[in-house]
Design an enzyme around this catalytic site. Sequence first.
Site, PDB file in Angstrom:
ATOM      1  N   SER A  38      -1.132  15.757  83.388  1.00  0.00           N
ATOM      2  CA  SER A  38      -0.333  16.363  82.332  1.00  0.00           C
ATOM      3  C   SER A  38      -0.778  15.840  80.979  1.00  0.00           C
ATOM      4  CB  SER A  38       1.134  16.003  82.526  1.00  0.00           C
ATOM      5  OG  SER A  38       1.572  16.402  83.789  1.00  0.00           O
ATOM      6  N   HIS A  71      -4.653  22.264  84.532  1.00  0.00           N
ATOM      7  CA  HIS A  71      -3.243  21.859  84.440  1.00  0.00           C
ATOM      8  C   HIS A  71      -2.348  23.017  84.855  1.00  0.00           C
ATOM      9  CE1 HIS A  71       0.323  20.480  81.793  1.00  0.00           C
ATOM     10  NE2 HIS A  71       0.403  19.944  82.988  1.00  0.00           N
ATOM     11  N   GLU A  97      -3.464  25.684  82.213  1.00  0.00           N
ATOM     12  CA  GLU A  97      -4.143  25.209  81.009  1.00  0.00           C
ATOM     13  C   GLU A  97      -5.474  24.626  81.468  1.00  0.00           C
ATOM     14  OE1 GLU A  97      -1.872  23.022  77.341  1.00  0.00           O
ATOM     15  OE2 GLU A  97      -1.443  22.295  79.314  1.00  0.00           O
ATOM     16  N   ASN A 156       2.342  20.283  76.884  1.00  0.00           N
ATOM     17  CA  ASN A 156       3.133  19.051  76.863  1.00  0.00           C
ATOM     18  C   ASN A 156       3.207  18.403  75.487  1.00  0.00           C
ATOM     19  OD1 ASN A 156       4.094  19.058  79.468  1.00  0.00           O
ATOM     20  ND2 ASN A 156       2.149  18.302  80.261  1.00  0.00           N
TER      21      ASN A 156
HETATM   22  N1  LIG Z   1       5.882  17.781  88.013  1.00  0.00           N
HETATM   23  C1  LIG Z   1       5.444  18.626  87.084  1.00  0.00           C
HETATM   24  O1  LIG Z   1       6.185  19.434  86.549  1.00  0.00           O
HETATM   25  C2  LIG Z   1       3.985  18.611  86.701  1.00  0.00           C
HETATM   26  C3  LIG Z   1       3.455  19.722  86.037  1.00  0.00           C
HETATM   27  C4  LIG Z   1       2.085  19.749  85.740  1.00  0.00           C
HETATM   28  C5  LIG Z   1       1.280  18.664  86.080  1.00  0.00           C
HETATM   29  N2  LIG Z   1       1.835  17.583  86.722  1.00  0.00           N
HETATM   30  C6  LIG Z   1       0.942  16.478  87.082  1.00  0.00           C
HETATM   31  O2  LIG Z   1       0.628  16.591  88.459  1.00  0.00           O
HETATM   32  C7  LIG Z   1       0.417  15.285  89.009  1.00  0.00           C
HETATM   33  C8  LIG Z   1       1.328  15.085  90.217  1.00  0.00           C
HETATM   34  O3  LIG Z   1       2.663  15.241  89.819  1.00  0.00           O
HETATM   35  P1  LIG Z   1       3.819  15.568  90.881  1.00  0.00           P
HETATM   36  O4  LIG Z   1       4.982  16.014  90.092  1.00  0.00           O
HETATM   37  O5  LIG Z   1       3.279  16.410  91.968  1.00  0.00           O
HETATM   38  O6  LIG Z   1       4.119  14.093  91.449  1.00  0.00           O
HETATM   39  P2  LIG Z   1       4.769  13.683  92.854  1.00  0.00           P
HETATM   40  O7  LIG Z   1       5.375  12.349  92.644  1.00  0.00           O
HETATM   41  O8  LIG Z   1       5.618  14.790  93.397  1.00  0.00           O
HETATM   42  O9  LIG Z   1       3.495  13.566  93.830  1.00  0.00           O
HETATM   43  C9  LIG Z   1       2.495  12.598  93.664  1.00  0.00           C
HETATM   44  C10 LIG Z   1       1.789  12.442  94.998  1.00  0.00           C
HETATM   45  O10 LIG Z   1       0.668  11.548  94.831  1.00  0.00           O
HETATM   46  C11 LIG Z   1       0.565  10.787  96.013  1.00  0.00           C
HETATM   47  N3  LIG Z   1      -0.234   9.592  95.767  1.00  0.00           N
HETATM   48  C12 LIG Z   1       0.109   8.474  95.085  1.00  0.00           C
HETATM   49  N4  LIG Z   1      -0.914   7.596  95.120  1.00  0.00           N
HETATM   50  C13 LIG Z   1      -1.902   8.173  95.829  1.00  0.00           C
HETATM   51  C14 LIG Z   1      -3.212   7.757  96.221  1.00  0.00           C
HETATM   52  N5  LIG Z   1      -3.680   6.562  95.882  1.00  0.00           N
HETATM   53  N6  LIG Z   1      -3.954   8.599  96.975  1.00  0.00           N
HETATM   54  C15 LIG Z   1      -3.468   9.816  97.332  1.00  0.00           C
HETATM   55  N7  LIG Z   1      -2.250  10.261  96.988  1.00  0.00           N
HETATM   56  C16 LIG Z   1      -1.482   9.441  96.257  1.00  0.00           C
HETATM   57  C17 LIG Z   1       2.001  10.480  96.391  1.00  0.00           C
HETATM   58  O11 LIG Z   1       2.121  10.084  97.759  1.00  0.00           O
HETATM   59  C18 LIG Z   1       2.668  11.839  96.111  1.00  0.00           C
HETATM   60  O12 LIG Z   1       2.635  12.672  97.248  1.00  0.00           O
HETATM   61  C19 LIG Z   1       0.639  14.307  87.868  1.00  0.00           C
HETATM   62  O13 LIG Z   1      -0.589  14.025  87.248  1.00  0.00           O
HETATM   63  C20 LIG Z   1       1.540  15.089  86.918  1.00  0.00           C
HETATM   64  O14 LIG Z   1       1.415  14.661  85.584  1.00  0.00           O
HETATM   65  C21 LIG Z   1       3.164  17.550  87.054  1.00  0.00           C
END
Ligand SMILES: NC(=O)c1ccc[n+]([C@@H]2O[C@H](COP(=O)([O-])OP(=O)(O)OC[C@H]3O[C@@H](n4cnc5c(N)ncnc54)[C@H](O)[C@@H]3O)[C@@H](O)[C@H]2O)c1
Length: 282
Positions: A118, A139, A151, A189
């Site tokens: 993000s 993104h 994005e 963002n």
């Molecule tokens: N939530 C949103 O609205 C959103 C929107 C766009 C982008 N993002 C981005 O997407 C990414 C993930 O966000 P999310 O909301 O899915 O988070 P989340 O907490 O739901 O999921 C993160 C996942 O990463 C896994 N993980 C952690 N360490 C790890 C490792 N070493 N190896 C493999 N897997 C590992 C965790 O087990 C978990 O399943 C982030 O970079 C976030 O900024 C999130």
Amino acid sequence: MIRKVGVLGAGQMGSGIAQVLARYETEVLLYDIAQPQLDRALAGIAKNLDRQVQKGELAAEAVQQILKRIVATQKMDDLSGCDLAIEAVTEKESLKLEIFRQLDKVVKKDAILASNTSSIPITRIAAVTGRQDKVIGMHFMNPVPVMKLVEVIRGLATSDETFAATSSLVARLQKEMAVSADYPGFIVNRILIPMINEAAFALFEGIATVEDIDKAMKLGTNQPMGPLTLADFIGLDTCLAIMEVLYQGFKDPKYRPCPLLVKKVEAGYLGRKSGRGFYNYA
Ligand SMILES: NC(=O)c1ccc[n+]([C@@H]2O[C@H](COP(=O)([O-])OP(=O)(O)OC[C@H]3O[C@@H](n4cnc5c(N)ncnc54)[C@H](O)[C@@H]3O)[C@@H](O)[C@H]2O)c1
């Protein structure tokens, strides 16, 4: 042509990305360190597809084929033959850099490495790999199967070939693309998360209740949901991490995270995914 994609992280975003890729004829390897996350992701995808069938958006026969295209794994080595890897692990810079160092060793040399970050600079992520020209930001928005936008962020060294291959994948997934240069928060963002942070300040300073802040913004500015509801959807940890990136990246106090947001994350109140955030979901 991108036919096989590794998705790293089976959380909210990774599972949505895997679902959309599989829906549009792509083989997916879904990787996570936590088996329960992989199980939950596969179950969630099956449930979402069933819902799409009920709504008449998807043929019932397609569901099994889509699910068959997604293979869950806890071994990064399984991603070696992918044409593209999309990283969607927790928004923590040290973790992402380590993942990209490993990916660069594991995945075939001509593959593209994308991050769904993000807010972390794509150029910085690319610099830990030996293929900076093949690193790009993809993104996706949350929830991925519903939201039309991706994005696309070009790092300083991202090549035209990498950009072209990424653009055609976005089109194949029936998404729209907005292109951003690699500066903190990119487009969405940079604008959205400071608004959420300001809503948290309005609550912190006792200006209004959670409900009234959301009602005011929803009905007063015609947004589909209020900023605090949205923060609970995104995850308060993710919101905080993005504010910190904006604060560090621009060195401008206008981006300081609201202390209430920090406190909620310290308490483990991360929003919907933990059952409690600005609202209580228990
Ligand atoms: N939530 C949103 O609205 C959103 C929107 C766009 C982008 N993002 C981005 O997407 C990414 C993930 O966000 P999310 O909301 O899915 O988070 P989340 O907490 O739901 O999921 C993160 C996942 O990463 C896994 N993980 C952690 N360490 C790890 C490792 N070493 N190896 C493999 N897997 C590992 C965790 O087990 C978990 O399943 C982030 O970079 C976030 O900024 C999130």
